[in-house]
Design a protein around this motif. Structure first.
Motif: not given
Length: 123
Positions: A69-90
């Motif tokens: 949690e501390e590292l996430g706050e320090a690096l600014g990655i605790n914001a709610d990111p958009a979910l990545p698009a689903p990957r399609r496996l060949a």
């Protein structure tokens, strides 16, 4: 006369007390009793070690979450990111299947069966 009776009774009591103590100690020193005592102490020690290990693991988990949690706050990655698009496996080739022989140059399909897949042949 009273004096002799007093000392006789005192001697008998001391003898009974000493005999009882010696017999109790001898019973504690039998192999079965020693084995039972050792097993009980081993179980107690095992429970203590397990309790300490579980406590340590829980402390590590709590501190790890806190540090993340501390590292996430320090690096600014605790914001709610958009979910990545689903990957399609060949699904062209399943290379984990043992039917495929891996070669650095060529990938070949090996059919281990010797029978056909025609269902009408079985009837």
């Amino acid at each position: 006369m009273f004096r002799r009776t007093f000392w006789f009774t005192t001697g008998v009591a001391a003898g009974v007390w000493a005999t009882t103590k010696v017999n109790r100690k001898l019973r504690q020193l039998t192999p079965e009793s020693l084995a039972a005592t050792a097993a009980n102490k081993a179980l107690e020690t095992g429970h203590r070690i397990r309790d300490r290990a579980v406590g340590f693991a829980l402390d590590v988990r709590d501190n790890m979450a806190q540090r993340e949690e501390e590292l996430g706050e320090a690096l600014g990655i605790n914001a709610d990111p958009a979910l990545p698009a689903p990957r399609r496996l060949a699904a062209i080739e399943n290379r984990s299947n043992p039917k495929y022989i891996e070669d650095s140059r060529i990938s070949k399909y090996v059919d281990p069966t010797t029978h056909s897949y025609d269902r009408n042949e079985d009837h």
